[in-house]
Motif scaffolding. Sequence first.
Motif, PDB file in Angstrom:
ATOM      1  N   PRO A 103       0.817  -1.218   0.000  1.00  0.00           N
ATOM      2  CA  PRO A 103       0.000   0.000   0.000  1.00  0.00           C
ATOM      3  C   PRO A 103       0.853   1.273   0.000  1.00  0.00           C
ATOM      4  N   GLY A 104       2.114   1.160   0.383  1.00  0.00           N
ATOM      5  CA  GLY A 104       2.967   2.345   0.446  1.00  0.00           C
ATOM      6  C   GLY A 104       3.546   2.736  -0.902  1.00  0.00           C
ATOM      7  N   CYS A 105       4.213   1.789  -1.575  1.00  0.00           N
ATOM      8  CA  CYS A 105       4.873   2.127  -2.838  1.00  0.00           C
ATOM      9  C   CYS A 105       4.170   1.488  -4.034  1.00  0.00           C
ATOM     10  N   HIS A 106       3.068   0.764  -3.822  1.00  0.00           N
ATOM     11  CA  HIS A 106       2.243   0.175  -4.880  1.00  0.00           C
ATOM     12  C   HIS A 106       3.006  -0.808  -5.764  1.00  0.00           C
ATOM     13  N   VAL A 107       3.972  -1.489  -5.215  1.00  0.00           N
ATOM     14  CA  VAL A 107       4.669  -2.520  -5.969  1.00  0.00           C
ATOM     15  C   VAL A 107       4.011  -3.866  -5.654  1.00  0.00           C
ATOM     16  N   SER A 108       3.863  -4.704  -6.668  1.00  0.00           N
ATOM     17  CA  SER A 108       3.311  -6.042  -6.486  1.00  0.00           C
ATOM     18  C   SER A 108       4.452  -7.045  -6.475  1.00  0.00           C
ATOM     19  N   PHE A 109       4.370  -7.977  -5.567  1.00  0.00           N
ATOM     20  CA  PHE A 109       5.413  -8.982  -5.460  1.00  0.00           C
ATOM     21  C   PHE A 109       4.799 -10.290  -5.000  1.00  0.00           C
ATOM     22  N   ILE A 110       5.524 -11.366  -5.179  1.00  0.00           N
ATOM     23  CA  ILE A 110       5.041 -12.696  -4.814  1.00  0.00           C
ATOM     24  C   ILE A 110       5.568 -13.041  -3.435  1.00  0.00           C
ATOM     25  N   ALA A 111       4.642 -13.355  -2.537  1.00  0.00           N
ATOM     26  CA  ALA A 111       5.016 -13.714  -1.175  1.00  0.00           C
ATOM     27  C   ALA A 111       5.321 -15.198  -1.111  1.00  0.00           C
ATOM     28  N   PRO A 112       6.233 -15.589  -0.269  1.00  0.00           N
ATOM     29  CA  PRO A 112       6.557 -17.011  -0.163  1.00  0.00           C
ATOM     30  C   PRO A 112       5.442 -17.798   0.523  1.00  0.00           C
ATOM     31  N   ASP A 113       5.128 -18.954  -0.041  1.00  0.00           N
ATOM     32  CA  ASP A 113       4.170 -19.925   0.509  1.00  0.00           C
ATOM     33  C   ASP A 113       2.874 -19.302   0.985  1.00  0.00           C
ATOM     34  N   ASN A 114       2.458 -19.573   2.220  1.00  0.00           N
ATOM     35  CA  ASN A 114       1.167 -19.120   2.705  1.00  0.00           C
ATOM     36  C   ASN A 114       1.290 -17.967   3.686  1.00  0.00           C
ATOM     37  N   ALA A 115       2.227 -17.087   3.437  1.00  0.00           N
ATOM     38  CA  ALA A 115       2.422 -15.958   4.349  1.00  0.00           C
ATOM     39  C   ALA A 115       1.294 -14.948   4.204  1.00  0.00           C
ATOM     40  N   ASN A 116       0.677 -14.576   5.317  1.00  0.00           N
ATOM     41  CA  ASN A 116      -0.365 -13.555   5.309  1.00  0.00           C
ATOM     42  C   ASN A 116       0.223 -12.174   5.551  1.00  0.00           C
ATOM     43  N   VAL A 117       1.368 -12.140   6.191  1.00  0.00           N
ATOM     44  CA  VAL A 117       2.043 -10.877   6.483  1.00  0.00           C
ATOM     45  C   VAL A 117       3.488 -11.004   6.029  1.00  0.00           C
ATOM     46  N   THR A 118       3.956 -10.039   5.276  1.00  0.00           N
ATOM     47  CA  THR A 118       5.353 -10.055   4.836  1.00  0.00           C
ATOM     48  C   THR A 118       5.827  -8.620   4.634  1.00  0.00           C
ATOM     49  N   ARG A 119       7.091  -8.477   4.335  1.00  0.00           N
ATOM     50  CA  ARG A 119       7.648  -7.136   4.145  1.00  0.00           C
ATOM     51  C   ARG A 119       7.846  -6.864   2.657  1.00  0.00           C
ATOM     52  N   CYS A 120       7.619  -5.622   2.290  1.00  0.00           N
ATOM     53  CA  CYS A 120       7.787  -5.208   0.898  1.00  0.00           C
ATOM     54  C   CYS A 120       9.279  -5.245   0.548  1.00  0.00           C
ATOM     55  N   PRO A 121       9.640  -5.816  -0.604  1.00  0.00           N
ATOM     56  CA  PRO A 121      11.055  -5.865  -0.960  1.00  0.00           C
ATOM     57  C   PRO A 121      11.624  -4.496  -1.350  1.00  0.00           C
ATOM     58  N   ARG A 122      10.786  -3.537  -1.655  1.00  0.00           N
ATOM     59  CA  ARG A 122      11.302  -2.227  -2.064  1.00  0.00           C
ATOM     60  C   ARG A 122      11.409  -1.257  -0.890  1.00  0.00           C
TER      61      ARG A 122
END
Length: 77
Positions: A48-67
Amino acid sequence: MINLTYADGIFFYVLLCLATIAILWARELWRNRAYSWESSSRRVLNCPGCHVSFIAPDNANVTRCPRCNSICFYRKR
Ligand SMILES: [Zn+2]
């Protein structure tokens, strides 16, 4: 010799067109199923901050943005 009336000819012509459409439709359904894209157990998250889409590992519901390294949540619809 085969005796065909005008109505019989039109009937077979329409029947042939409908059979062709049905065969092409079934082929398209089969192709969609055979070549469809599917991302196994990974999820696409949107930051929601930088609007980048990325693939999260496995079934993670919460993760950190890579950017921007902010916390991103997976929201079910
Ligand atoms: Zn971000």
